[in-house]
Design a protein around this motif. Sequence first.
Motif, PDB file in Angstrom:
ATOM      1  N   PHE A 198       0.827  -1.206   0.000  1.00 58.39           N
ATOM      2  CA  PHE A 198       0.000   0.000   0.000  1.00 58.39           C
ATOM      3  C   PHE A 198       0.862   1.258   0.000  1.00 58.39           C
ATOM      4  O   PHE A 198       0.665   2.171  -0.813  1.00 58.39           O
ATOM      5  CB  PHE A 198      -0.917  -0.028   1.229  1.00 58.39           C
ATOM      6  N   LEU A 199       1.844   1.322   0.898  1.00 56.71           N
ATOM      7  CA  LEU A 199       2.679   2.511   1.007  1.00 56.71           C
ATOM      8  C   LEU A 199       3.471   2.771  -0.272  1.00 56.71           C
ATOM      9  O   LEU A 199       3.622   3.931  -0.692  1.00 56.71           O
ATOM     10  CB  LEU A 199       3.642   2.376   2.195  1.00 56.71           C
ATOM     11  N   LEU A 200       3.971   1.718  -0.885  1.00 56.81           N
ATOM     12  CA  LEU A 200       4.747   1.933  -2.102  1.00 56.81           C
ATOM     13  C   LEU A 200       3.870   2.542  -3.193  1.00 56.81           C
ATOM     14  O   LEU A 200       4.303   3.446  -3.914  1.00 56.81           O
ATOM     15  CB  LEU A 200       5.374   0.631  -2.600  1.00 56.81           C
ATOM     16  N   GLN A 201       2.642   2.077  -3.291  1.00 54.08           N
ATOM     17  CA  GLN A 201       1.772   2.633  -4.316  1.00 54.08           C
ATOM     18  C   GLN A 201       1.348   4.062  -3.985  1.00 54.08           C
ATOM     19  O   GLN A 201       1.164   4.880  -4.888  1.00 54.08           O
ATOM     20  CB  GLN A 201       0.537   1.752  -4.509  1.00 54.08           C
ATOM     21  N   THR A 259      11.785  -2.135  -4.013  1.00 49.68           N
ATOM     22  CA  THR A 259      11.216  -1.078  -3.172  1.00 49.68           C
ATOM     23  C   THR A 259      12.253  -0.006  -2.874  1.00 49.68           C
ATOM     24  O   THR A 259      11.964   1.199  -2.944  1.00 49.68           O
ATOM     25  CB  THR A 259      10.680  -1.680  -1.858  1.00 49.68           C
ATOM     26  N   LEU A 260      13.469  -0.422  -2.565  1.00 52.27           N
ATOM     27  CA  LEU A 260      14.541   0.538  -2.293  1.00 52.27           C
ATOM     28  C   LEU A 260      14.860   1.380  -3.525  1.00 52.27           C
ATOM     29  O   LEU A 260      15.201   2.564  -3.411  1.00 52.27           O
ATOM     30  CB  LEU A 260      15.783  -0.208  -1.817  1.00 52.27           C
ATOM     31  N   SER A 261      14.730   0.796  -4.711  1.00 59.41           N
ATOM     32  CA  SER A 261      14.992   1.560  -5.935  1.00 59.41           C
ATOM     33  C   SER A 261      13.976   2.693  -6.106  1.00 59.41           C
ATOM     34  O   SER A 261      14.293   3.730  -6.699  1.00 59.41           O
ATOM     35  CB  SER A 261      14.985   0.643  -7.156  1.00 59.41           C
ATOM     36  N   SER A 262      12.751   2.504  -5.594  1.00 62.18           N
ATOM     37  CA  SER A 262      11.757   3.584  -5.648  1.00 62.18           C
ATOM     38  C   SER A 262      12.170   4.756  -4.765  1.00 62.18           C
ATOM     39  O   SER A 262      11.955   5.917  -5.113  1.00 62.18           O
ATOM     40  CB  SER A 262      10.381   3.070  -5.214  1.00 62.18           C
ATOM     41  N   VAL A 263      12.764   4.455  -3.611  1.00 57.02           N
ATOM     42  CA  VAL A 263      13.257   5.521  -2.731  1.00 57.02           C
ATOM     43  C   VAL A 263      14.273   6.381  -3.481  1.00 57.02           C
ATOM     44  O   VAL A 263      14.207   7.621  -3.466  1.00 57.02           O
ATOM     45  CB  VAL A 263      13.900   4.935  -1.458  1.00 57.02           C
ATOM     46  N   SER A 284      14.890   5.361 -15.834  1.00 59.19           N
ATOM     47  CA  SER A 284      15.532   4.059 -16.056  1.00 59.19           C
ATOM     48  C   SER A 284      15.263   3.109 -14.893  1.00 59.19           C
ATOM     49  O   SER A 284      15.220   1.884 -15.069  1.00 59.19           O
ATOM     50  CB  SER A 284      17.038   4.227 -16.260  1.00 59.19           C
ATOM     51  N   LEU A 285      15.070   3.674 -13.700  1.00 58.91           N
ATOM     52  CA  LEU A 285      14.783   2.851 -12.519  1.00 58.91           C
ATOM     53  C   LEU A 285      13.395   2.226 -12.569  1.00 58.91           C
ATOM     54  O   LEU A 285      13.072   1.371 -11.744  1.00 58.91           O
ATOM     55  CB  LEU A 285      14.935   3.686 -11.250  1.00 58.91           C
ATOM     56  N   HIS A 286      12.589   2.629 -13.535  1.00 57.94           N
ATOM     57  CA  HIS A 286      11.266   2.022 -13.708  1.00 57.94           C
ATOM     58  C   HIS A 286      11.389   0.521 -13.972  1.00 57.94           C
ATOM     59  O   HIS A 286      10.488  -0.250 -13.645  1.00 57.94           O
ATOM     60  CB  HIS A 286      10.543   2.698 -14.880  1.00 57.94           C
ATOM     61  N   ALA A 287      12.516   0.114 -14.549  1.00 61.94           N
ATOM     62  CA  ALA A 287      12.748  -1.313 -14.819  1.00 61.94           C
ATOM     63  C   ALA A 287      12.690  -2.135 -13.546  1.00 61.94           C
ATOM     64  O   ALA A 287      12.145  -3.244 -13.527  1.00 61.94           O
ATOM     65  CB  ALA A 287      14.101  -1.501 -15.509  1.00 61.94           C
ATOM     66  N   VAL A 288      13.241  -1.587 -12.468  1.00 62.32           N
ATOM     67  CA  VAL A 288      13.285  -2.311 -11.197  1.00 62.32           C
ATOM     68  C   VAL A 288      12.121  -1.928 -10.302  1.00 62.32           C
ATOM     69  O   VAL A 288      11.421  -2.773  -9.763  1.00 62.32           O
ATOM     70  CB  VAL A 288      14.617  -2.050 -10.470  1.00 62.32           C
ATOM     71  N   SER A 289      11.896  -0.602 -10.157  1.00 61.90           N
ATOM     72  CA  SER A 289      10.899  -0.127  -9.188  1.00 61.90           C
ATOM     73  C   SER A 289       9.485  -0.477  -9.592  1.00 61.90           C
ATOM     74  O   SER A 289       8.598  -0.602  -8.735  1.00 61.90           O
ATOM     75  CB  SER A 289      11.035   1.387  -9.006  1.00 61.90           C
ATOM     76  N   PHE A 290       9.231  -0.659 -10.886  1.00 67.98           N
ATOM     77  CA  PHE A 290       7.895  -1.084 -11.312  1.00 67.98           C
ATOM     78  C   PHE A 290       7.896  -2.490 -11.888  1.00 67.98           C
ATOM     79  O   PHE A 290       7.230  -3.382 -11.372  1.00 67.98           O
ATOM     80  CB  PHE A 290       7.289  -0.119 -12.333  1.00 67.98           C
ATOM     81  N   ALA A 291       8.637  -2.720 -12.978  1.00 66.70           N
ATOM     82  CA  ALA A 291       8.531  -4.003 -13.697  1.00 66.70           C
ATOM     83  C   ALA A 291       8.902  -5.183 -12.810  1.00 66.70           C
ATOM     84  O   ALA A 291       8.128  -6.147 -12.680  1.00 66.70           O
ATOM     85  CB  ALA A 291       9.415  -3.968 -14.942  1.00 66.70           C
ATOM     86  N   LEU A 292      10.076  -5.123 -12.199  1.00 63.41           N
ATOM     87  CA  LEU A 292      10.523  -6.236 -11.364  1.00 63.41           C
ATOM     88  C   LEU A 292       9.682  -6.335 -10.092  1.00 63.41           C
ATOM     89  O   LEU A 292       9.355  -7.435  -9.638  1.00 63.41           O
ATOM     90  CB  LEU A 292      12.004  -6.068 -11.021  1.00 63.41           C
TER      91      LEU A 292
END
Length: 370
Positions: A198-201, A259-263, A284-292
């Motif tokens: 929830f918090l990440l979203q 999750t840490l990549s979103s930070v 570019s971090l969308h690859a990890v913070s969203f896709a993965l």
Amino acid sequence: MLSIGAFYFFYFVLIGVYIIYLPRMLTRQGFSATEVGIIYAAAPMMRFLLPFFFRRFLSLDDRVYRGALLTLFTASLLFVSTVHTFGLYLAVNLLYGAALGAVLPYVDTIALQVITRERYGRVRLWGSIGFITIALWLGQVLETLNQTFTYLGAASLLTMLTGLYLVRFDPHRDTPVDRDQERAFSLSTYWAFWVSAFLLQVSYGGFYNFFTIYETAQGFSQATISYLWSFGVVCEIVMLYFQGPLLRNHLMGIIKLATLSSVLRWTLLWLWPDHLIVAYISQSLHAVSFALYYTSTITYVFQLYSQKKLAQQFYLGITFGLGGSVGAVLAGWIYDSDPHRLFLFSAITALGAFGMLYLHEGRRRRIDAA
């Protein structure tokens, strides 16, 4: 499977029109940032509430799924006639959100049942291709609100048609649903995981609903912003294609990394909002913070619960639903008061999500050992 890929393609074309360009067109129409935030909280809130209704009264079977597809198309047509009245337009967004809350969980469950989790990303990437296609195209040609609604209606029609075809692939469509098992579904057992999701979203509220507006205010052109969106999705596609081997390993470790990549991502946008290179690094971090993150979490939830479709409904409801709703409203309020603080708030919220994962790991170890 090509048919599932076609559905993802048109579904995320629809999402792309709705998220990337419609908020900006609404501000041109005279809506305030707070009103845009409330409108974009409506559909996610319905996605959150719907699983609780299903848990007690309904099951996400093929009949309900077909009705949701028809409702999605109908709502997209009603947008045109209601946009001049805030209350009516908000009501249609509630209808639209209810339909979204049933459609994607049904298809995600089918995909995870009929293909391996290693191959899921290569099918799901068609959604990302659809998203980037519409982002690039509309960045060049979109000029009016009516044009936006035309693309929205066409995308919803194609989503409905491809979605109806997928019912035949549901391996359990003729199997009666165990209502007692559905009612036994529990969020409290793994509450820290759900709080983290929830918090990440919530942290994505500023990005999904105000990134275009935020970067326009920094002097970036609409074309440049469409390239930024598209670059992020290209990185997402590459990750979806190659991530299969990663999903064979420790899923919770992957979720924590994502999750840490979103930070980091939101911190970059907060510190350097007008720096184009930093914006591309952030994307570019969308690859990890969203896709993965997305594929690892839905796979994790799929393994965690026996009630597969209901679990996917709750996942999408708590994340893109409640998290998206709260994130949209908070982002609207923060942007109205101080736009520069928007992504600072996002970074702090994502950090909270990261901390919750450690609580979840400890609790799950105790449950498994009991």
